[in-house]
Design a protein around this motif. Structure first.
Motif, PDB file in Angstrom:
ATOM      1  N   ASP A 101      -7.178 -41.094 -18.402  1.00  0.00           N
ATOM      2  CA  ASP A 101      -8.265 -40.181 -18.034  1.00  0.00           C
ATOM      3  C   ASP A 101      -9.574 -40.448 -19.323  1.00  0.00           C
ATOM      4  OD1 ASP A 101      -9.485 -38.137 -16.742  1.00  0.00           O
ATOM      5  OD2 ASP A 101      -8.442 -36.471 -17.853  1.00  0.00           O
ATOM      6  N   GLY A 102      -9.945 -41.402 -19.439  1.00  0.00           N
ATOM      7  CA  GLY A 102     -10.840 -41.653 -20.256  1.00  0.00           C
ATOM      8  C   GLY A 102     -12.339 -41.961 -19.916  1.00  0.00           C
ATOM      9  N   PHE A 103     -12.583 -41.766 -18.699  1.00  0.00           N
ATOM     10  CA  PHE A 103     -13.984 -41.888 -18.056  1.00  0.00           C
ATOM     11  C   PHE A 103     -14.942 -41.329 -18.881  1.00  0.00           C
ATOM     12  CE2 PHE A 103     -17.371 -42.170 -14.642  1.00  0.00           C
ATOM     13  CZ  PHE A 103     -17.578 -43.560 -14.931  1.00  0.00           C
ATOM     14  N   GLN A 104     -14.685 -39.942 -19.069  1.00  0.00           N
ATOM     15  CA  GLN A 104     -15.663 -39.176 -19.740  1.00  0.00           C
ATOM     16  C   GLN A 104     -15.757 -39.167 -21.082  1.00  0.00           C
ATOM     17  OE1 GLN A 104     -13.903 -37.917 -16.941  1.00  0.00           O
ATOM     18  NE2 GLN A 104     -15.634 -38.308 -15.672  1.00  0.00           N
ATOM     19  N   HIS A 105     -14.968 -40.152 -21.872  1.00  0.00           N
ATOM     20  CA  HIS A 105     -14.800 -40.046 -23.254  1.00  0.00           C
ATOM     21  C   HIS A 105     -15.705 -41.198 -23.703  1.00  0.00           C
ATOM     22  CE1 HIS A 105     -12.487 -38.933 -27.038  1.00  0.00           C
ATOM     23  NE2 HIS A 105     -12.743 -40.256 -27.329  1.00  0.00           N
ATOM     24  N   ILE A 106     -16.794 -40.878 -23.699  1.00  0.00           N
ATOM     25  CA  ILE A 106     -17.899 -41.905 -23.943  1.00  0.00           C
ATOM     26  C   ILE A 106     -17.973 -42.433 -25.160  1.00  0.00           C
ATOM     27  CG2 ILE A 106     -20.614 -42.118 -23.799  1.00  0.00           C
ATOM     28  CD1 ILE A 106     -19.316 -41.453 -21.301  1.00  0.00           C
ATOM     29  N   SER A 109     -24.236 -32.210 -19.170  1.00  0.00           N
ATOM     30  CA  SER A 109     -23.780 -33.750 -19.203  1.00  0.00           C
ATOM     31  C   SER A 109     -24.785 -34.628 -19.261  1.00  0.00           C
ATOM     32  CB  SER A 109     -22.975 -33.830 -17.595  1.00  0.00           C
ATOM     33  OG  SER A 109     -21.908 -33.201 -17.521  1.00  0.00           O
ATOM     34  N   TYR A 110     -25.727 -34.376 -18.490  1.00  0.00           N
ATOM     35  CA  TYR A 110     -27.115 -35.411 -18.787  1.00  0.00           C
ATOM     36  C   TYR A 110     -27.432 -35.670 -20.298  1.00  0.00           C
ATOM     37  CZ  TYR A 110     -31.755 -37.050 -18.911  1.00  0.00           C
ATOM     38  OH  TYR A 110     -32.856 -37.743 -19.111  1.00  0.00           O
ATOM     39  N   PHE A 111     -27.712 -34.480 -21.040  1.00  0.00           N
ATOM     40  CA  PHE A 111     -27.965 -34.695 -22.389  1.00  0.00           C
ATOM     41  C   PHE A 111     -27.143 -35.126 -23.331  1.00  0.00           C
ATOM     42  CE2 PHE A 111     -31.195 -31.339 -21.279  1.00  0.00           C
ATOM     43  CZ  PHE A 111     -32.591 -32.239 -21.808  1.00  0.00           C
ATOM     44  N   GLY A 153     -18.146 -27.005  -7.513  1.00  0.00           N
ATOM     45  CA  GLY A 153     -17.370 -28.087  -6.675  1.00  0.00           C
ATOM     46  C   GLY A 153     -16.288 -28.939  -7.759  1.00  0.00           C
ATOM     47  N   ARG A 154     -15.950 -30.147  -7.409  1.00  0.00           N
ATOM     48  CA  ARG A 154     -14.924 -30.753  -8.132  1.00  0.00           C
ATOM     49  C   ARG A 154     -15.510 -31.880  -8.807  1.00  0.00           C
ATOM     50  NH1 ARG A 154     -11.474 -33.669  -5.531  1.00  0.00           N
ATOM     51  NH2 ARG A 154     -10.001 -33.243  -7.039  1.00  0.00           N
ATOM     52  N   LEU A 155     -16.539 -32.262  -9.050  1.00  0.00           N
ATOM     53  CA  LEU A 155     -17.281 -33.233  -9.823  1.00  0.00           C
ATOM     54  C   LEU A 155     -17.266 -33.003 -11.049  1.00  0.00           C
ATOM     55  CD1 LEU A 155     -20.178 -34.512  -7.453  1.00  0.00           C
ATOM     56  CD2 LEU A 155     -18.012 -35.461  -7.628  1.00  0.00           C
ATOM     57  N   ARG A 156     -16.907 -33.925 -11.900  1.00  0.00           N
ATOM     58  CA  ARG A 156     -16.877 -33.817 -13.554  1.00  0.00           C
ATOM     59  C   ARG A 156     -18.203 -34.374 -13.981  1.00  0.00           C
ATOM     60  NH1 ARG A 156     -11.014 -36.286 -15.307  1.00  0.00           N
ATOM     61  NH2 ARG A 156     -11.756 -35.525 -17.276  1.00  0.00           N
TER      62      ARG A 156
END
Length: 398
Positions: A154-159, A29-31, A185-188
């Protein structure tokens, strides 16, 4: 087991075994985020306002009712809104499906997915399109349907797609500081991702909240999202839906019912039924986005008969997957859920609506002023040119 919060020795052992995978997920996720922020991966900027409704956990925070609520508000303010969704768990393999053209034509649930079809049916004036590439579906919405506002479900992770406003939902019942990244866990995303949010909404706030818990959650959010506006909301039942149309909530009071749902957090649905005053003799929970087989539907109908229940009750999201001709439908009731804001609407959303209304009023005045020449003669034609120029290409749902 509370996902991300193991209780028993067995759960703690399993948690320990899969925790290293969460580290790998976090590094990935970081990269990915760094690649976008450094410009190695290009982002797309649209010519219209974009609002994203999302979260940082897996399911159950109320994105769908929130997307419906905000879409309705934007339409009431004068926007022509397109809702873009990935269409998770839909059966169709089509790359892009127009779920609704905003004119009362809808795709089948198998083509659309349950949540996009629910949004389309709840806000029939909205254009709803599903596809993995939001940039591609946005181009269709703007070029073919003339949308002038985009809502990302549901667009928060669609950078990749830039947005003007990120609305992130956090469940009142969660303890994000003590959760972990997927799959343990549940964190995306890490909680630090909240710094991208402009509005954070604490959802599912009960009628009598624990103020200490609520303030602790607010503090956790402020710690990671200093610039974000924090709002609160709850989801409340509005009315019932049957095969024959709408019905009042009071219809369920005192009734014996069989209930079923395929949602991320079935305990919320159970609490709603309890609030409505019915007696749930059986509650069957299925996985989120579950597609029901004929045998499962027959089993539910049999349970209703054998338990002397008066109806089978489910969620709106589940009801759209039951074919109208199925026998269960004559006994089926769904509960329509709406958003109740606990305080003023977040200013970033209200300002966007106000800006559109002021723009429309200004345009209307300009049209009125230009309609008549200084000599008093109308400069309008007979309307035929306007009718010809306003024709739009129809893109019917598949």
């Amino acid at each position: 087991m509370s996902w991300g919060n193991p209780q028993t020795s067995r759960e703690k052992l399993l948690y320990g075994l899969i925790s290293p995978l969460s580290l790998g997920y976090g590094i990935g996720s970081y990269f990915r985020l760094a690649a976008y922020s450094k410009g190695y991966m290009k982002r797309v900027r649209l010519p219209v306002p974009v609002i994203s409704i999302g979260n940082i956990t897996c399911g159950g925070t109320g994105k769908t009712p929130m997307a419906i609520d905000i879409t309705r508000r934007l339409i009431a303010a004068g926007y022509k809104v397109a809702v873009l969704s990935r269409g998770y768990a839909r059966k169709s393999k089509e790359k892009i499906t127009v779920v609704s053209n905003g004119q009362g034509e809808f795709a089948l649930c198998e083509e659309a997915g349950d949540e996009p079809l629910l949004i389309a049916l709840s806000v029939p004036e909205a254009i709803v399109i599903v596809g993995s590439s939001r940039a591609e579906t946005a181009a269709i919405a703007i070029e073919e349907y003339k949308a002038d506002a985009i809502v990302l479900d549901d667009g928060f992770q669609h950078i990749r797609l830039e947005r003007d406003l990120d609305v992130v939902l956090v469940d009142y019942n969660d303890d994000p500081e003590n959760d972990m990244l997927l799959p343990a866990g549940r964190l995306r995303e890490p909680l630090s991702a909240l710094n991208r949010a402009r509005v954070v909404v604490i959802t599912k706030v009960p009628a009598h909240p624990d103020n200490e818990r609520l303030e602790k959650l607010r503090a956790q959010i402020r710690n990671h999202a200093e610039r974000a506006e924090i709002a609160e909301a709850r989801f409340v039942p509005k009315r019932l839906r049957t095969n024959n149309g709408a019905a009042p909530l009071e219809q369920l009071k005192g009734q014996r019912v069989v209930a079923f749902c395929g949602v991320a957090r079935p305990e919320g649905f159970a609490a709603t039924l309890n609030q409505l005053g019915c007696t749930v003799v059986h509650l069957k929970s299925f996985s989120d986005h579950h597609w029901y087989t004929p045998d499962e539907l027959k089993m539910l109908e049999k349970l209703m008969r054998e338990s002397n229940a008066s109806a089978v009750v489910t969620t709106e999201k589940d009801m759209v997957k039951i074919a109208p001709h199925d026998r269960l439908n004559q006994h089926l009731i769904s509960v329509e859920i709406g958003v109740e804001w606990l305080g003023p609407l977040p200013s970033h959303i209200s300002e966007m609506m106000k800006g559109k209304l002021e723009s429309e009023l200004k345009r209307g005045k300009q049209d009125s002023d230009s309609a008549t020449s200084p000599g008093g003669e109308s400069t309008k034609d007979d309307g035929s040119a306007g009718k010809s120029g306003s024709r739009k290409k129809k893109h019917k749902p598949k």
